[in-house]
Design an enzyme around this catalytic site. Structure first.
Site, PDB file in Angstrom:
ATOM      1  CG  ASP A 240     -19.669 -63.888 -26.028  1.00 45.65           C
ATOM      2  OD1 ASP A 240     -20.708 -64.436 -26.414  1.00 45.65           O
ATOM      3  OD2 ASP A 240     -18.723 -63.608 -26.786  1.00 45.65           O
ATOM      4  CG  HIS A 271     -20.182 -66.780 -29.242  1.00 48.36           C
ATOM      5  ND1 HIS A 271     -19.556 -65.635 -28.772  1.00 48.36           N
ATOM      6  CD2 HIS A 271     -19.658 -67.013 -30.463  1.00 48.36           C
ATOM      7  CE1 HIS A 271     -18.708 -65.198 -29.688  1.00 48.36           C
ATOM      8  NE2 HIS A 271     -18.748 -66.013 -30.729  1.00 48.36           N
ATOM      9  CB  SER A 436     -16.207 -63.954 -32.785  1.00 52.35           C
ATOM     10  OG  SER A 436     -16.669 -65.223 -33.188  1.00 52.35           O
TER      11      SER A 436
END
Length: 1078
Positions: A240, A271, A436
């Site tokens: 990520d 994130h 996600s």
């Protein structure tokens, strides 16, 4: 008095302070109904600054797009080689080519010191023969362009509409914006913090309650924590945006690596931190496996840019580091992105359990993202805290197998992905939604589960998926293409894993064409003699080893007492099961003797899987596992011809591999036609409508020469992009003369507009136009020209009314020619082609859009043409025209034209089309690369030889004269698994035991208010003991205060006892001692 008061306070204050401290701590832990404490600066996803008031109802949505990096190519090799060897191979391949100016792009990352299976080459003078020279080298596997990935943060309306952006720079897109970049490839799967995507239907009053704080505790991970399982010894990788070094939520970050061109390891977006927190946070918003080894792979820059080569290097490094679990929260529709897909296969073959998000393109069907749609990957969908499938969660089926086959069941499993709390970028917690979010929930659960298994050799991508899907709790009223095998059940998965023995299993584990709604769409239409075979694509999971095979052939065993001999079954399967999985395609048809019979028929298929024994001392030893696939179908007598509709799937093309644009040019942000154009994907609503009207819809996945036209009333051709074999054109003309009818829904086709929406080609390094328009109008014109019919290259849109129905024409074409005697309906529309090409607006009157025609031959069929398919396509439908489809079928089946059409004021004379030429195929198009009909021939594509029609080899039945099981649906139980042997601790005896739900059973438990088990455990189960403890402390403190008051109260003097006179006289006698005092 002052002394006494001070003394009292000195004694009492420690008890009161201690009580206050306990009460404060307890109250701080209590969930307040209707509230949720937010940690960190903001609960919104990636919130970096203040938002204006008009943005309060918006959600931050993340989107990905990719474009080709000019002059850069990824050269994949057939093995792993040193940098010196790779350089030698490339230089030897390019030595005699015209690619003179080239160099190998140096990659500075942790994998640079290890052998690799690819290289990035920059070729300034792009020469096609140079690329061919590379491709022809014996050690080169393939050559593909380097891609650059862009991420875009965008504020969207909470209701799900794109709306206007709240950023200062508005996210606008003109027609020209398609020219410089290839659209959506691997999409971000994070949606922000909104709760708007829940699909709960408030049909009854229900208890309002607080949302639970920690998803790990909702799924009862705390039970495994109390047993001492916290993820220790398991390596989990997060691909990520990185992670800050000193983040307070993590205690076991083993390694942080940077694969970007930025000199930082920290997360500048938030994130990656959130995803890592869901998996392994140790405080505040707790993760599932706080003691697991976190390996952070930073593959995106702070500018939200990545490259394919970065992912490939990072994947190779993950293999070198022997990563156990890998979470990947990106995805896209391109399942033919070979470097990426091949590397995912290699990862799982090396025992890396990959968990990936299924996509945020719901509620549309056929929107699965890659790599989550691969058999060896655990694909995760999302639900909300009411156990409803989240609206954003992508739906199945897979579209790899179209047009000839049928898609597989995906997602594999669903879990919470809406409003889930995780770690903030620097500290605290935030809430996010999206698949996600659901993906790291499962990744964290997998990490925790892996740490509970003593023999880690038993844990592999197949065995873990087997445990998850066998233990999943089915959600009532939801089909398998939405929920997969059901909702994640962590504790039952733990029980299965800890009594697991290596074996094979099937997904789905049974086929019941009578069970609705779970087995939709199979259960939506019974089968009958003469119909197209029903294809069920079953996935074989091989927990015995990374490679395997099917021994001999699958055996079909019908149950004679249950009419199993009325079924014919054909089976095809993977020649090799690798990695960890393969397919088993079951084709089901009705025997001739059951042409007039109605009833239920049953049987089962036996499959034996063999896999090499890894630890067997005997050379050539194998492990075997035999699995049974129960089968039940409903058979009816063959329906009349007029009620049977045949859907042409064979001539529908979609992305990938070619660039096939959307049918609605207004949808500029989603320009690819990638949903399969199947009646069970983006034409699902149309299919459901036709079934409700009593029609039987079958799918033709072969050329038009491969069906018996005498069995069908209407052939339905919608949005066809493929060419036609000359033999197909000849046969269709003959079939229509003999009574078959035809309905065609076309779409736009304009070469000038196609050039306008061009993009840079990935292989030839040239600008490419779409291979067709919305439909292949020149091919359709070839098909219908014998009746004097043709579509034009006009491009129109607009609202209008037809037969008292509101309609919308979305990027459709018009009818250029139509025979005399036909009925033609025209409308006033806008010229969208002019708007696209010149940004001008013009209104055109009397645009012919609908035509009806009865062929002149005796007993001949009827033909209906309509210039736009968007009104029956779920992808971007604004106003449906199902009523018109009903009217057209009434006409083609029974020759009945509704009076509202025959007497319409919009009826015009059939156009002759002599004043303008018909549309021609785009010069230089590359349709032959993806076509099943065309092949390259000296620069001028020509039709291939007509392929043979599919021939199924029906299995020889081995009948069983025994009674079939009455209920095929059982909680999917793996062989040799006895859940009673694995005992779970029961720290809270009031916790209701989770059990599987039977079909049709309510998901609510028999407790007041219909509280679901997860919520009961989390709120009622934890809140009651807290209040009881607090009450006990209050009572205890009361007694402490009373006791303290008693001890510090001054003693009262005892009253003096008056003595008798004679005693007083005796005491008055003189003596030397002092008188005692009282």
């Amino acid at each position: 008095m002052g002394f006494k008061l001070g003394r009292t306070m000195e004694t009492v204050s420690p008890g009161i302070l201690w009580l206050s401290m306990m009460a404060t701590l307890l109250i701080g832990r209590l969930p307040l109904v209707g509230t949720e404490k937010e940690g960190g600066p903001s609960s919104a996803a990636f919130s970096d600054g203040p938002q204006s008031s008009n943005c309060s109802q918006l959600t931050l949505k993340v989107e990905f797009s990719t474009r080709v990096v000019e002059h850069e190519y990824i050269v994949a090799f057939n093995g792993y080689f040193t940098a010196k060897a790779r350089s030698h191979f490339i230089s030897s391949a390019l030595r005699n080519s015209e690619a003179g100016d080239w160099r190998i792009v140096r990659r500075e990352n942790p994998a640079s010191d290890y052998p690799s299976d690819f290289e990035v080459v920059q070729i300034r003078q792009a020469a096609w023969n140079g690329l061919l020279s590379l491709q022809d080298h014996p050690y080169v596997k393939r050559v593909t362009p380097q891609r650059k990935v862009f991420r875009t943060l965008k504020m969207v309306d909470a209701a799900g509409d794109s709306g206007s952006s709240c950023n200062d720079t508005r996210w606008t897109q003109k027609w020209q914006s398609w020219q410089s970049s290839r659209p959506l490839r691997r999409t971000s799967l994070s949606l922000g913090s909104g709760f708007w995507h829940a699909t709960g239907r408030h049909s009854s009053r229900r208890l309002l309650r607080a949302i639970p704080r920690h998803v790990a505790q909702i799924l009862q991970a705390d039970v495994l924590w109390q047993m001492g399982h916290t993820g220790s010894g398991v390596k989990v990788a997060v691909f990520d945006t990185g992670l800050s070094e000193k983040h307070p939520h993590f205690k076991n970050v083993k390694e942080r690596t940077n694969w970007t061109n930025e000199k930082t390891l920290d997360d500048g977006l938030g994130h990656g931190t959130f995803v890592a927190g869901v998996i392994a946070s140790m405080r505040e918003c707790q993760g599932f496996a706080p003691d697991s080894e976190l390996h952070i792979f930073r593959v995106f820059t702070n500018n939200q840019v990545s490259y394919t080569s970065w992912f490939l290097d990072a994947f190779n490094y993950a293999i070198l580091k022997k990563i156990d679990v890998l979470n990947l929260s990106i995805g896209g529709p391109d399942f033919m992105d070979h470097p990426f897909v091949d590397k995912v296969w290699e990862l799982t073959a090396n025992r890396v359990i990959m968990v990936s998000a299924i996509g945020n393109d719901g509620p549309l069907y056929g929107t699965l993202n890659n790599p989550a749609d691969q058999m060896d990957v655990i694909g995760v969908g999302g639900i909300d805290f009411e156990d409803n499938i989240a609206r954003f969660s992508s739906r199945g089926m897979t579209t790899w197998e179209l047009p000839g086959g049928y898609g597989r069941v995906k997602p594999d499993i669903v879990t919470y992905g809406s409003g889930v709390r995780g770690s903030g970028m620097k500290e605290g917690c935030r809430s996010l939604s999206g698949t996600s979010v659901a993906s790291p929930v499962v990744a964290g659960a997998v990490t925790l589960l892996a740490s509970t298994v003593l023999n880690r050799e038993l844990v592999n991508p197949a065995s873990m998926k087997q445990a998850l899907i066998a233990s999943a709790r089915r959600i009532p009223g939801v089909n398998m293409f939405e929920q997969g095998h059901g909702k994640l059940d962590l504790l039952r998965a733990y029980q299965i894993l800890n009594s697991y023995r290596p074996q094979a299993s099937l997904s789905p584990s049974y086929i019941d064409l009578t069970e609705c709604p779970y087995m939709w769409p199979y259960c939506s239409q019974p089968i009958y003699y003469g119909g197209m075979p029903t294809i069920v694509n079953v996935t074989i999971l091989n927990g015995m080893g990374v490679t395997g095979r099917i021994v001999d052939k699958p055996i079909w065993q019908p149950y004679l007492p249950q009419n199993g001999d009325h079924i014919d079954v054909a089976v095809s399967y993977s020649p090799v099961l690798w990695p960890w999985a393969g397919y088993l395609a079951v084709s089901i048809s009705v025997a001739k003797k059951a042409a007039s019979w109605e009833g239920i028929a049953q049987g089962h298929i036996m499959v034996t899987v063999a896999s090499p024994a890894e630890n067997d001392s005997e050379v050539g030893g194998e492990l075997t596992s035999t699995v049974k696939l129960p089968l039940r179908v409903k058979i009816i007598p063959t329906p009349p011809r007029s009620k049977r509709v045949l859907w042409d799937q064979y001539h529908n093309l979609r992305y990938p591999p070619g660039y096939f644009p959307r049918d609605n040019l207004r949808m500029k942000n989603d320009p690819l036609d990638w949903n399969g154009d199947h009646i069970h994907t983006n034409f699902r609503d149309m299919y459901q409508h036709l079934r409700s009207m009593g029609y039987f819809v079958e799918v033709l996945g072969a050329p038009l020469t491969c069906f018996d036209a005498s069995q069908y009333g209407t052939l339905l051709m919608v949005d066809s992009e493929e060419e036609y074999f000359p033999e197909e054109i000849t046969k269709l003309r003959r079939d229509i003369d003999n009574g078959l009818s035809l309905i065609v829904f076309a779409d736009w086709y304009n070469t000038s507009v196609m050039r306008k929406v061009k993009f840079y080609d990935e292989n030839t390094r040239q600008w490419w136009m779409p291979d067709t328009g919305g439909a292949n109008v020149p091919a359709l014109n070839d098909l219908i020209s014998v009746w004097g019919m043709a579509f034009s290259d006009g491009l129109y849109e607009g609202d209008f009314s037809m037969a008292d129905h509101d309609m919308y024409y979305a990027s459709g074409c018009s009818i250029a020619r139509f025979p005399e005697g036909g009925t033609v309906i025209a409308q006033t529309l806008k010229d969208q082609g002019l708007e696209v090409l010149k940004q001008e607006t013009a209104v055109v009157d009397n645009v012919p859009i609908l035509g009806l025609y009865q062929t002149p031959s005796e007993g001949g069929g009827r033909i209906a043409l309509y210039g736009d398919s968007n009104c029956i396509d779920d992808s971007h439908r604004q106003k449906d025209c199902f009523w018109m489809l009903d009217a057209l079928l009434q006409y083609t089946s029974y020759s009945m034209i509704p009076p509202s059409l025959t007497h319409s004021k919009s009826r015009v004379a059939p156009p002759t089309g002599t004043e303008q030429p018909l549309p021609q195929r785009l010069e230089g198009n590359h349709l032959y690369r993806y076509s099943k009909v065309l092949e390259a021939h000296l620069g001028d594509p020509k039709p291939r030889p007509l392929p043979a029609c599919p021939h199924l080899s029906w299995a020889k039945p081995q009948p069983l004269n025994e009674t079939a099981p009455s209920n095929l649906w059982k909680h999917q139980k793996l062989l040799s698994v006895d859940l009673d042997k694995v005992v779970l601790p029961n720290p809270r005896p009031y916790r209701p035991q989770v059990r599987p739900l039977s079909p049709g059973e309510s998901g609510a438990w028999d407790i007041p208010g219909g509280i679901m088990p997860g919520r009961y455990n989390q709120e009622v189960g934890q809140t009651i003991p807290m209040f009881a403890f607090l009450g006990a402390m209050v009572v205890l403190s009361f007694f402490v205060v009373q006791l303290t008051k008693a001890k510090n109260k001054p003693k009262r003097r005892k009253p003096r006892v008056k003595r008798p006179t004679y005693l007083q006289q005796q005491q008055q006698t003189p003596h030397t001692g002092k008188n005692p005092t009282v």
